[in-house]
Design an enzyme around this catalytic site. Structure first.
Site, PDB file in Angstrom:
ATOM      1  N   ASN A  82       0.863  -1.179   0.000  1.00 45.84           N
ATOM      2  CA  ASN A  82       0.000   0.000   0.000  1.00 45.84           C
ATOM      3  C   ASN A  82       0.903   1.233   0.000  1.00 45.84           C
ATOM      4  OD1 ASN A  82      -1.797   2.059   0.451  1.00 45.84           O
ATOM      5  ND2 ASN A  82      -2.381   1.409   2.514  1.00 45.84           N
ATOM      6  N   LYS A  93       0.107   4.208  -0.220  1.00 43.60           N
ATOM      7  CA  LYS A  93      -0.529   5.392   0.377  1.00 43.60           C
ATOM      8  C   LYS A  93      -0.303   6.589  -0.559  1.00 43.60           C
ATOM      9  CE  LYS A  93      -0.162   3.205   4.845  1.00 43.60           C
ATOM     10  NZ  LYS A  93      -0.059   3.322   6.306  1.00 43.60           N
ATOM     11  N   HIS A 138      -9.585   1.155   5.125  1.00 45.68           N
ATOM     12  CA  HIS A 138      -8.264   1.335   5.742  1.00 45.68           C
ATOM     13  C   HIS A 138      -8.407   2.284   6.932  1.00 45.68           C
ATOM     14  CE1 HIS A 138      -4.130   2.548   6.414  1.00 45.68           C
ATOM     15  NE2 HIS A 138      -3.794   1.428   5.793  1.00 45.68           N
ATOM     16  N   GLU A 143      -6.755   4.686   7.935  1.00 46.03           N
ATOM     17  CA  GLU A 143      -6.575   6.124   7.637  1.00 46.03           C
ATOM     18  C   GLU A 143      -7.837   6.708   7.019  1.00 46.03           C
ATOM     19  OE1 GLU A 143      -2.857   5.594   5.540  1.00 46.03           O
ATOM     20  OE2 GLU A 143      -1.965   4.993   7.450  1.00 46.03           O
ATOM     21  N   GLU A 201      -5.215  -4.828  10.602  1.00 49.50           N
ATOM     22  CA  GLU A 201      -4.186  -3.817  10.815  1.00 49.50           C
ATOM     23  C   GLU A 201      -4.473  -3.088  12.131  1.00 49.50           C
ATOM     24  OE1 GLU A 201      -2.243  -2.528   6.843  1.00 49.50           O
ATOM     25  OE2 GLU A 201      -4.010  -1.303   7.146  1.00 49.50           O
ATOM     26  N   GLY A 248       2.650   2.376  10.866  1.00 53.03           N
ATOM     27  CA  GLY A 248       3.600   3.481  10.729  1.00 53.03           C
ATOM     28  C   GLY A 248       4.312   3.844  12.020  1.00 53.03           C
ATOM     29  N   SER A 303       3.606  -2.031  10.396  1.00 54.93           N
ATOM     30  CA  SER A 303       5.054  -2.079  10.618  1.00 54.93           C
ATOM     31  C   SER A 303       5.680  -3.434  10.275  1.00 54.93           C
ATOM     32  CB  SER A 303       5.391  -1.670  12.055  1.00 54.93           C
ATOM     33  OG  SER A 303       4.974  -0.335  12.297  1.00 54.93           O
TER      34      SER A 303
HETATM   35  P1  13P Z   1       3.146   0.480   7.751  1.00 51.85           P
HETATM   36  O1  13P Z   1       3.679  -0.795   7.139  1.00 51.85           O
HETATM   37  O2  13P Z   1       3.879   1.702   7.259  1.00 51.85           O
HETATM   38  O3  13P Z   1       3.026   0.386   9.222  1.00 51.85           O
HETATM   39  O4  13P Z   1       1.648   0.666   7.184  1.00 51.85           O
HETATM   40  C1  13P Z   1       0.749  -0.391   7.273  1.00 51.85           C
HETATM   41  C2  13P Z   1      -0.465  -0.056   6.494  1.00 51.85           C
HETATM   42  O5  13P Z   1      -1.234   0.812   6.863  1.00 51.85           O
HETATM   43  C3  13P Z   1      -0.685  -0.779   5.233  1.00 51.85           C
HETATM   44  O6  13P Z   1      -1.960  -0.554   4.748  1.00 51.85           O
END
Ligand code: 13P
Length: 249
Positions: A9, A11, A95, A97, A167, A173, A212
């Site tokens: 992803n 982002k 997601h 976010e 997640e 992150g 992560s």
């Molecule tokens: P990270 O791997 O940067 O923690 O992000 C995970 C994520 O949100 C994947 O959709």
């Protein structure tokens, strides 16, 4: 037997030179003998470019979000049919976010799940608890509620053409990964919930872990019985770190 999937992803990170370099690096490190699939989820403006670079390769492509609507006066939104038209076969829905920064609730996420399938896309339903919810002992209740909202709108049979990604919000992150045991417990609960509706679907649905994931924790996570791969954020932005996770699968 569920084939492992490593999905990147990206982002809101991309530029044309970065996309060309990243995709070339991924393609160069794909291994036909390895029984794992690779997917990239670029920002919408780069889908056509990524499609042109991957269409005759095993690399799969998905969108990061879609509108719950089919078409019309929804400025800035992207319809599932458009993602499919640009070469996507998958799309993330819910997601964290989108849930936290864009106020998407369980019902909207479920509507997006339905819209994705109506456009021929396989939704990857993202679920997960916040740190506050985990500390209050609500992890399984929260995740179960997020899954149930989709079962209620789409029906259990819809999960034959969908994936789930667990997640934990506190792991995204932050560099703080769920331990394999913490993740496995939730993955097993998700599978159990789906299996209660249909044993076949519960047994077949792929459940990815995200939060992560790096090459050095991927092997242990992916060795868990109910973890069928990873949804990778930060580490999916270079071919080196992304494909090291692929090799861990
Ligand atoms: P990270 O791997 O940067 O923690 O992000 C995970 C994520 O949100 C994947 O959709």
């Amino acid at each position: 037997m569920r084939t492992k999937l490593i999905a990147g992803n990206w982002k809101m990170n991309a530029s044309k030179p970065m996309v060309r370099e990243l995709v070339a690096g991924i393609l160069a490190q794909l291994d036909a003998d390895r029984d794992a699939e690779v997917m990239v989820l670029p920002p919408s403006p780069y889908l056509s470019l990524v499609h042109s670079l991957t269409e005759s390769t095993p690399v799969l492509m998905g969108g990061q979000d879609l509108s719950a609507h089919e078409s019309g006066a929804y400025t800035g939104e992207v319809a599932g049919s458009m993602l499919a038209d640009c070469g996507c076969s998958y799309v993330l829905v819910g997601h964290s976010e989108r849930r936290s920064l864009h106020g998407e609730g369980d019902e909207l996420v479920a509507a997006k799940f339905v819209a994705a399938q109506a456009s021929g896309l396989q939704p990857i339903l993202c679920v997960g608890e916040t740190l506050e919810e985990r500390e209050a002992g609500q992890t399984e209740a929260v995740v179960s509620r997020q899954i149930q909202a989709v079962i209620d709108q789409a029906g259990i049979a819809a999960f034959a053409r969908a994936l789930v990604a667990y997640e934990p919000v506190w792991a995204i992150g932050t560099g703080q990964t769920a331990t394999p045991d913490q993740a496995q417990v939730v993955h097993a609960a998700i599978r159990g919930q789906l299996a209660a509706g249909s044993a076949t679907i519960g047994g077949r649905v792929r459940i990815l872990y995200g939060g992560s994931v790096k090459a050095d924790n991927a092997t242990e996570l992916f060795a868990c019985e109910d973890i069928d791969g990873g949804l990778i954020g930060g580490a999916s932005l270079t071919a080196e770190s992304f494909m090291a996770i692929y090799r861990a699968a």
